[in-house]
Design an enzyme around this catalytic site. Sequence first.
Site, mmCIF file in Angstrom:
data_model
loop_
_atom_site.group_PDB
_atom_site.id
_atom_site.type_symbol
_atom_site.label_atom_id
_atom_site.label_comp_id
_atom_site.label_asym_id
_atom_site.label_seq_id
_atom_site.Cartn_x
_atom_site.Cartn_y
_atom_site.Cartn_z
ATOM 1 N N ARG A 50 0.849 -1.169 -0.031
ATOM 2 C CA ARG A 50 -0.263 0.179 -0.034
ATOM 3 C C ARG A 50 0.842 1.308 -0.102
ATOM 4 O O ARG A 50 0.642 2.370 -0.546
ATOM 5 C CB ARG A 50 -0.943 -0.039 1.204
ATOM 6 N N TYR A 102 -17.347 16.688 -14.262
ATOM 7 C CA TYR A 102 -17.646 15.432 -14.354
ATOM 8 C C TYR A 102 -18.749 14.964 -13.170
ATOM 9 O O TYR A 102 -18.517 15.344 -12.108
ATOM 10 C CB TYR A 102 -16.407 14.421 -14.244
ATOM 11 N N ASP A 174 -8.424 18.550 -14.076
ATOM 12 C CA ASP A 174 -8.364 17.164 -14.360
ATOM 13 C C ASP A 174 -8.243 17.116 -16.086
ATOM 14 O O ASP A 174 -8.924 18.035 -16.936
ATOM 15 C CB ASP A 174 -10.010 17.035 -14.331
ATOM 16 N N LYS A 199 -9.629 6.003 -19.207
ATOM 17 C CA LYS A 199 -10.015 6.592 -20.359
ATOM 18 C C LYS A 199 -8.876 6.630 -21.400
ATOM 19 O O LYS A 199 -8.163 5.380 -21.623
ATOM 20 C CB LYS A 199 -10.433 7.987 -20.346
HETATM 21 C C1 LIG Z 1 -14.431 9.311 -16.076
HETATM 22 C C2 LIG Z 1 -13.935 10.345 -15.540
HETATM 23 C C3 LIG Z 1 -13.519 10.556 -14.384
HETATM 24 C C4 LIG Z 1 -13.895 9.369 -13.255
HETATM 25 O O1 LIG Z 1 -12.900 8.354 -13.253
HETATM 26 P P1 LIG Z 1 -13.326 6.989 -13.046
HETATM 27 O O2 LIG Z 1 -11.796 6.201 -13.433
HETATM 28 O O3 LIG Z 1 -14.401 6.540 -13.861
HETATM 29 O O4 LIG Z 1 -13.203 6.866 -11.473
HETATM 30 C C5 LIG Z 1 -13.012 11.646 -13.916
HETATM 31 N N1 LIG Z 1 -13.178 12.807 -14.458
HETATM 32 C C6 LIG Z 1 -13.302 12.775 -15.840
HETATM 33 C C7 LIG Z 1 -13.300 13.818 -16.884
HETATM 34 C C8 LIG Z 1 -13.904 11.506 -16.324
HETATM 35 O O5 LIG Z 1 -14.051 11.389 -17.857
#
Ligand SMILES: *Cc1c(COP(=O)(O)O)cnc(C)c1O
Length: 393
Positions: A50, A102, A174, A199
């Site tokens: 961890r 998001y 982000d 993604k």
């Molecule tokens: C999908 C997404 C998230 C969240 O990520 P997870 O891997 O699903 O927890 C946060 N910000 C954006 C812009 C996203 O597309």
Amino acid sequence: MSDCYSFETKLLHNKHKVDPVTGGVSVPIQHASTFHQPSADTSGKYDYSRSLNPTREALEEIIAELEGGTRGFAFSSGMAAISTAFLLLSQGDHVVITEDVYGGTFRMVTQVLSRFGIDHTFVDMTDLVAVEQAIKPNTALLYVETPSNPLLKVTDIQAISNLAKKHGAYTFVDNTFMTPYLQKPLNLGADLVLHSATKFLSGHSDTVAGLAVVKNSELADRLYSLQNSFGAVLGVQDAWLVMRGIKTLSVRMKQSQENAVKIALFLKNQPLIKEVYYPGLKEHPQHALQNRQASGPGAVLSFELKSTEILPRFIANVELPVFAVSLGAVESILSYPAKMSHAAMPAAERQKRGISEGLLRLSAGIENADDLISDFEQALFAVKNSEYKEGVR
Ligand SMILES: *Cc1c(COP(=O)(O)O)cnc(C)c1O
């Protein structure tokens, strides 16, 4: 590794190109949860997975180098990365946050942080005057998502970072939609970059992962402590999958982006489509800003159908894209924000933000662009035909 290499080369030729023990051309997956210690009073670099694990560490070093930060952190999901980063705040702090954020981040801020005495104000971050007006004496963080989801509004990262510094607040960005291939927020003044590595970074719809990269070492130490305390770390198999995905990031992004540009140009001339939201279009209100702060518009676009009534028929007729949540994969993904990514947002809030019931989001994959366009063409034709039939009946 030498800084003289370009981004595409660095994706493959980094510190972790070859395993120093075996020469293996892939980072070994170290499953151990615990590590044998040399003696009572000396301890090895690794003690418990961890806290630090060599496979996860390799991914953390790779993303830190690609984003131009001092240290990277890998989490079990994008939301785990985002939520852990929010724990840098304290009771009594205030967050100014982009309004079309998001859905999961919206839920974290409105339903969780609010219970711990951390307040927030949503603003349209394309309006810098509104951002400055929203800043209070206790504002500790400006939270940016650009291009935003799902309306692809572009926020000036440099200007927001300057505002944050002036008011003694942090800037978090982000960077999921862009990846460091297209945009490097830390070079534009941000303190911390966040990713849903689920993604584009992993890119194959087969891993859930999150990453954070920090600019300065004081903040890195604090985030490390939170990563270890909260414990939402990324597993080693998933860390390996993200590293494999990153090797092909540039070719995937390039192809997906080219496809997105072609599809956006096609969609904007269709009579059944009211509006196309894509920073790659000349008429996008922040087209110039996007070109200035990023090296491309990315592979995600949204479009609004002429009416909500035709949406189910359009969805039913589209064949190639997967109809699903998520984005950033080799296969094109069509999603319905009002019922999917933004379902966590109350309808009234969605309406305020312009996320209508007729809005669809497309994440262009790496298929042949002409095939994708033909598919949309036939789906629109089917909708038009049925409209006509209903009209004459
Ligand atoms: C999908 C997404 C998230 C969240 O990520 P997870 O891997 O699903 O927890 C946060 N910000 C954006 C812009 C996203 O597309």
